[in-house]
Design a protein around this motif. Sequence first.
Motif, mmCIF file in Angstrom:
data_model
loop_
_atom_site.group_PDB
_atom_site.id
_atom_site.type_symbol
_atom_site.label_atom_id
_atom_site.label_comp_id
_atom_site.label_asym_id
_atom_site.label_seq_id
_atom_site.Cartn_x
_atom_site.Cartn_y
_atom_site.Cartn_z
ATOM 1 N N VAL A 116 0.960 39.725 25.007
ATOM 2 C CA VAL A 116 0.282 40.546 26.004
ATOM 3 C C VAL A 116 -0.222 41.819 25.331
ATOM 4 C CG1 VAL A 116 0.559 41.812 28.175
ATOM 5 C CG2 VAL A 116 1.722 39.610 27.833
ATOM 6 N N TRP A 117 -1.447 42.220 25.700
ATOM 7 C CA TRP A 117 -2.070 43.352 25.037
ATOM 8 C C TRP A 117 -1.655 44.673 25.693
ATOM 9 C CZ3 TRP A 117 -4.388 43.986 20.546
ATOM 10 C CH2 TRP A 117 -5.033 45.207 20.296
ATOM 11 N N GLY A 118 -0.947 45.500 24.924
ATOM 12 C CA GLY A 118 -0.691 46.889 25.257
ATOM 13 C C GLY A 118 -0.314 47.172 26.696
ATOM 14 N N GLN A 119 -1.038 48.117 27.290
ATOM 15 C CA GLN A 119 -0.707 48.629 28.612
ATOM 16 C C GLN A 119 -0.911 47.620 29.734
ATOM 17 O OE1 GLN A 119 -3.293 51.797 29.972
ATOM 18 N NE2 GLN A 119 -5.031 50.407 30.165
ATOM 19 N N SER A 120 -1.578 46.505 29.444
ATOM 20 C CA SER A 120 -1.815 45.525 30.504
ATOM 21 C C SER A 120 -0.515 44.914 31.022
ATOM 22 C CB SER A 120 -2.773 44.433 30.035
ATOM 23 O OG SER A 120 -2.242 43.714 28.936
ATOM 24 N N LEU A 121 0.597 45.164 30.334
ATOM 25 C CA LEU A 121 1.878 44.676 30.821
ATOM 26 C C LEU A 121 2.218 45.274 32.186
ATOM 27 C CD1 LEU A 121 4.433 42.976 29.876
ATOM 28 C CD2 LEU A 121 5.447 45.202 29.324
ATOM 29 N N THR A 122 1.732 46.482 32.450
ATOM 30 C CA THR A 122 2.118 47.175 33.673
ATOM 31 C C THR A 122 0.958 47.279 34.653
ATOM 32 O OG1 THR A 122 1.647 49.287 32.566
ATOM 33 C CG2 THR A 122 3.943 48.543 32.617
ATOM 34 N N VAL A 157 7.376 31.887 22.402
ATOM 35 C CA VAL A 157 7.833 33.244 22.135
ATOM 36 C C VAL A 157 6.960 34.209 22.935
ATOM 37 C CG1 VAL A 157 8.241 35.006 20.396
ATOM 38 C CG2 VAL A 157 8.562 32.591 19.816
ATOM 39 N N ILE A 158 7.588 35.060 23.739
ATOM 40 C CA ILE A 158 6.853 36.044 24.520
ATOM 41 C C ILE A 158 6.680 37.302 23.674
ATOM 42 C CG2 ILE A 158 6.770 37.364 26.650
ATOM 43 C CD1 ILE A 158 6.644 34.317 27.016
ATOM 44 N N GLY A 159 5.426 37.706 23.454
ATOM 45 C CA GLY A 159 5.125 38.810 22.558
ATOM 46 C C GLY A 159 4.472 39.986 23.263
ATOM 47 N N GLN A 160 4.462 41.112 22.569
ATOM 48 C CA GLN A 160 3.862 42.337 23.089
ATOM 49 C C GLN A 160 3.140 43.063 21.960
ATOM 50 O OE1 GLN A 160 3.754 43.510 26.277
ATOM 51 N NE2 GLN A 160 2.451 45.175 25.528
ATOM 52 N N TYR A 185 6.852 52.312 23.492
ATOM 53 C CA TYR A 185 7.009 52.429 24.942
ATOM 54 C C TYR A 185 6.858 51.072 25.613
ATOM 55 C CZ TYR A 185 6.025 53.689 29.790
ATOM 56 O OH TYR A 185 6.049 53.764 31.168
ATOM 57 N N TYR A 186 5.828 50.325 25.243
ATOM 58 C CA TYR A 186 5.595 49.037 25.908
ATOM 59 C C TYR A 186 6.483 47.922 25.367
ATOM 60 C CZ TYR A 186 2.202 50.435 29.302
ATOM 61 O OH TYR A 186 1.619 51.001 30.403
ATOM 62 N N TYR A 187 7.137 48.158 24.265
ATOM 63 C CA TYR A 187 8.213 47.263 23.824
ATOM 64 C C TYR A 187 9.408 47.408 24.768
ATOM 65 C CZ TYR A 187 11.993 45.510 20.758
ATOM 66 O OH TYR A 187 13.071 44.849 20.228
ATOM 67 N N LYS A 188 9.811 48.640 24.986
ATOM 68 C CA LYS A 188 10.939 48.912 25.876
ATOM 69 C C LYS A 188 10.587 48.652 27.334
ATOM 70 C CE LYS A 188 15.086 50.711 26.705
ATOM 71 N NZ LYS A 188 15.039 50.853 28.170
ATOM 72 N N LYS A 189 9.327 48.824 27.704
ATOM 73 C CA LYS A 189 8.932 48.661 29.102
ATOM 74 C C LYS A 189 9.210 47.245 29.590
ATOM 75 C CE LYS A 189 7.135 50.475 32.811
ATOM 76 N NZ LYS A 189 7.717 51.666 33.462
#
Length: 481
Positions: free
Chosen positions: A430-436, A93-96, A120-124
């Motif tokens: 993945v932790w918070g803003q590190s997605l981007t 499962v890929i999580g955010q 925001y980072y859910y939708k991002k």
Amino acid sequence: MGLPRLSRTWAGALSCTVLVLTVAAACALEGASPGDRPAPTGGQLGTVRALPPGAGADLLKRDPKASPQARAVYQFLADLEQGARAGKTPGTVIGQHIEAQNELYNVDYGDYEGIKGVGYYYKKAADITGKLPGFVETDLGPGYGQSSWGVGDPRTYSAGKWPTCSSKWQYTDDEVDLLAAVWLGHPRAQDGTYGTSGTQQNCDGSTTTIPDNGGAPAGIVGMSFHEPYPGSPVKSFDRVLCRNSPAATDPGWFSRVVDATHKTPEYQALIQDLSYVADHLQYLAEHDIPVIFRPYHEMNSTGCGDGFWWSGQKPADYQALWRITYDYLVKTRGLHNLVFAWTPVSWDGAPGVDPWNYYPGDQYVDLVGVDDYSGSPTHPIGTGEVWTKRYYDGLAAYKKPRIMAESFAVPVNSRQPDTLQRTPWTLWTVWGQSLTSGNLHPDAITNSNADVKASYDAPTAITGGAAAYSSSIDWSSLHVR
């Protein structure tokens, strides 16, 4: 307590008691390649399924009153774990993780300057990949500089208990609504929960908009708790750190926090904090929303520097903290919608030491995992080591579903394209803003959009959402009675 020995016979045949319609579980994939997975079904939540009698049996051993929904979520992850131990590739499962307070109040957070809004980072993730996370975790702590706990609009679970319409506390309402939206789907008809209308006008003049996820059950949810030290006059992240707590200068302080016998002022302050969390979790329980609850993580951090106030304490005192929390939430408050996750920080000497002596015990823990902030996909810890495998193998002896609870990095990337085959964690968050990439204040590891897309498109990735989001599974199959 020392590290338990792994039984070679434990990973036997899959239970397959929870029949998730389209998940890439080993029970459905035996002898099949990842490309042979059934197509996603999506659609609205239909008839609520009956929970098979044997589902969540291990959870029932811990909590005989565990809710059917919590049992279904636990069994879902347990089946993925057992499939991996049987040599299959059942799926991850890929999580955010959502840092709600930063998304709503920190203009320098993320990939552009300005307020983002909770989720925001859910939708991002969908903006980058066309797919949503299958797991979303939020955190009621740590606050954003206020002098006491508070909430946004007065609600049934908060009115008369906590200051309402309090400055910088609107994020707590928003994140509870986000968790409900992920589990129940959004938009949705009025069902007795808050936030169903899509856009909400708040008492502080702000407007909350919950991201659309297809209008049907869209994933599973969790909550961690970055709690400022009990009795802290300020609720903010810096008060979560050990160096800013009484533990930095008073060797006996932590023992007083966990002194349930004498009900010390420090213990009573702890219970006050836990009651804040419990009120929010109770609202979710009343609406049959199971929560993976992950308190007091990274307890094995070294020293009293960047670790939390509960980190690096005597193992027996830490275990007492966990038991107090468990007993208060489950026994005193009657919360049976919880799946408890224990997650030390990566144990290579920096930032953490071996965590085994901190383990609270099987009767208090359902999932085990790691917050991995050591090494990187480019430079894994240890000569010749497979990235994250040290932690994946180290946790195997607990015979519980293993999760990557926090990471700056997505699992599949240009440097590590086969992570989910070599270390098939049941969950990777993945932790918070590190997605981007291109963040105003970047984290230690940067993920390219190509890496994020590769992770969400991986053959064994289990993603979220419904309808147009092409979720890997029909999440409504976890909605049981």
